[in-house]
Design a protein around this motif. Structure first.
Motif, PDB file in Angstrom:
ATOM      1  N   VAL A   1       8.133 -11.240  -5.184  1.00  0.00           N
ATOM      2  CA  VAL A   1       7.253 -10.847  -6.293  1.00  0.00           C
ATOM      3  C   VAL A   1       6.136 -11.873  -6.443  1.00  0.00           C
ATOM      4  CG1 VAL A   1       7.117 -10.659  -8.815  1.00  0.00           C
ATOM      5  CG2 VAL A   1       8.909  -9.436  -7.572  1.00  0.00           C
ATOM      6  N   GLU A   2       6.470 -13.132  -6.393  1.00  0.00           N
ATOM      7  CA  GLU A   2       5.465 -14.194  -6.531  1.00  0.00           C
ATOM      8  C   GLU A   2       4.457 -14.164  -5.389  1.00  0.00           C
ATOM      9  OE1 GLU A   2       4.984 -15.987  -9.155  1.00  0.00           O
ATOM     10  OE2 GLU A   2       6.817 -15.347 -10.179  1.00  0.00           O
ATOM     11  N   LEU A   3       4.888 -13.663  -4.244  1.00  0.00           N
ATOM     12  CA  LEU A   3       3.990 -13.539  -3.094  1.00  0.00           C
ATOM     13  C   LEU A   3       3.212 -12.223  -3.120  1.00  0.00           C
ATOM     14  CD1 LEU A   3       6.385 -14.948  -0.359  1.00  0.00           C
ATOM     15  CD2 LEU A   3       4.289 -16.036  -1.204  1.00  0.00           C
ATOM     16  N   LYS A   4       3.352 -11.472  -4.225  1.00  0.00           N
ATOM     17  CA  LYS A   4       2.660 -10.181  -4.399  1.00  0.00           C
ATOM     18  C   LYS A   4       3.092  -9.169  -3.349  1.00  0.00           C
ATOM     19  CE  LYS A   4       0.090 -12.070  -7.637  1.00  0.00           C
ATOM     20  NZ  LYS A   4       0.948 -12.623  -8.653  1.00  0.00           N
ATOM     21  N   ARG A   5       4.370  -9.194  -3.002  1.00  0.00           N
ATOM     22  CA  ARG A   5       4.937  -8.267  -2.033  1.00  0.00           C
ATOM     23  C   ARG A   5       5.957  -7.377  -2.749  1.00  0.00           C
ATOM     24  NH1 ARG A   5       6.795 -12.050   2.771  1.00  0.00           N
ATOM     25  NH2 ARG A   5       7.810 -10.109   3.387  1.00  0.00           N
ATOM     26  N   GLY A   6       5.464  -6.581  -3.680  1.00  0.00           N
ATOM     27  CA  GLY A   6       6.318  -5.782  -4.546  1.00  0.00           C
ATOM     28  C   GLY A   6       7.231  -4.817  -3.812  1.00  0.00           C
ATOM     29  N   ALA A   7       6.720  -4.136  -2.802  1.00  0.00           N
ATOM     30  CA  ALA A   7       7.550  -3.169  -2.072  1.00  0.00           C
ATOM     31  C   ALA A   7       8.724  -3.868  -1.379  1.00  0.00           C
ATOM     32  CB  ALA A   7       6.707  -2.402  -1.063  1.00  0.00           C
ATOM     33  N   ASP A   8       8.462  -5.042  -0.796  1.00  0.00           N
ATOM     34  CA  ASP A   8       9.540  -5.807  -0.163  1.00  0.00           C
ATOM     35  C   ASP A   8      10.516  -6.330  -1.204  1.00  0.00           C
ATOM     36  OD1 ASP A   8       8.450  -5.450   2.399  1.00  0.00           O
ATOM     37  OD2 ASP A   8       7.211  -7.262   2.236  1.00  0.00           O
ATOM     38  N   ALA A   9       9.992  -6.768  -2.346  1.00  0.00           N
ATOM     39  CA  ALA A   9      10.855  -7.252  -3.434  1.00  0.00           C
ATOM     40  C   ALA A   9      11.783  -6.136  -3.889  1.00  0.00           C
ATOM     41  CB  ALA A   9      10.015  -7.767  -4.589  1.00  0.00           C
ATOM     42  N   LEU A  10      11.235  -4.926  -3.999  1.00  0.00           N
ATOM     43  CA  LEU A  10      12.047  -3.787  -4.429  1.00  0.00           C
ATOM     44  C   LEU A  10      13.213  -3.558  -3.469  1.00  0.00           C
ATOM     45  CD1 LEU A  10      12.538  -1.483  -6.395  1.00  0.00           C
ATOM     46  CD2 LEU A  10      10.936  -0.097  -5.043  1.00  0.00           C
ATOM     47  N   LEU A  11      12.977  -3.684  -2.178  1.00  0.00           N
ATOM     48  CA  LEU A  11      14.064  -3.532  -1.202  1.00  0.00           C
ATOM     49  C   LEU A  11      15.149  -4.581  -1.434  1.00  0.00           C
ATOM     50  CD1 LEU A  11      12.018  -2.812   2.057  1.00  0.00           C
ATOM     51  CD2 LEU A  11      13.387  -1.183   0.724  1.00  0.00           C
TER      52      LEU A  11
END
Length: 189
Positions: A144-154
């Motif tokens: 999330v902090e890296l602005k990678r929301g889709a990966d965070a969701l996984l």
């Protein structure tokens, strides 16, 4: 020592303290009694004392990965994240597949805003134990902090799949879903 460990496990900390101190009076170089006194200090909310006690234990026997890991945890509790990372690194050098040390190292790196490195540490924790829900959740936070929301969701999805009642992961998952504009799913999460 067995009585002390059983007392500590049962939350009878005064009794465990007495037993460990009796051992140390007889043998001041008894690693396990020293280490467990430090762990107990950590369990009872005294990380500063834990650092002192576990540090002595590490001085007695620097080859025990768990002691370095516990020292790192105490250092993190005191917001000494750089020192904690050094302790986790020692633990990992002694036991490369020490999932908890990799996980806690990820948390310390996140606290220092070193998110790419944190993700790598969480990945190593998960390589050692794929069912480590907390590591999936921590990994999600760094993503999330890296602005990678889709990966965070996984990552959050994996944490929740492993522990459907994991409130923190459900909450974090809901926040990511909200950020992704998936409001109904966010509410459900």
């Amino acid at each position: 020592l067995r009585l002390g460990l059983a007392s500590q496990r049962d939350g009878k900390f005064a009794e465990a303290d007495r037993l460990y101190r009796d051992i140390l009076r007889q043998d001041p170089t008894h690693f396990d009694a020293q280490h467990m006194l430090g762990v107990m200090a950590l369990q009872t909310g005294h990380p500063d004392r834990a650092i002192e006690l576990i540090g002595k234990a590490v001085g007695l026997n620097p080859t025990v990965a768990a002691a370095h890991g516990n020292l790192g945890y105490a250092l993190s509790a005191m917001k000494r994240h750089g020192d904690a990372i050094a302790s986790y690194d020692k633990a990992i050098a002694l036991m490369p597949h020490f999932a908890e040390a990799h996980y806690n190292r990820g948390g310390a790196l996140s606290a220092l805003k070193r998110y790419e490195e944190a993700v790598a540490s969480y990945d190593k924790a998960l390589a050692s134990r794929a069912t480590y829900a907390e590591a999936h959740n921590g990994r999600g936070g760094a993503l999330v902090e890296l602005k990678r929301g889709a990966d965070a969701l996984l990552s959050y999805d994996r944490a929740v799949a492993l522990n459907p009642r994991y409130a923190e992961a459900l909450y974090n998952r809901g926040n990511v879903l909200n950020d992704l504009g998936r409001w109904e799913e966010a509410l459900a999460s």
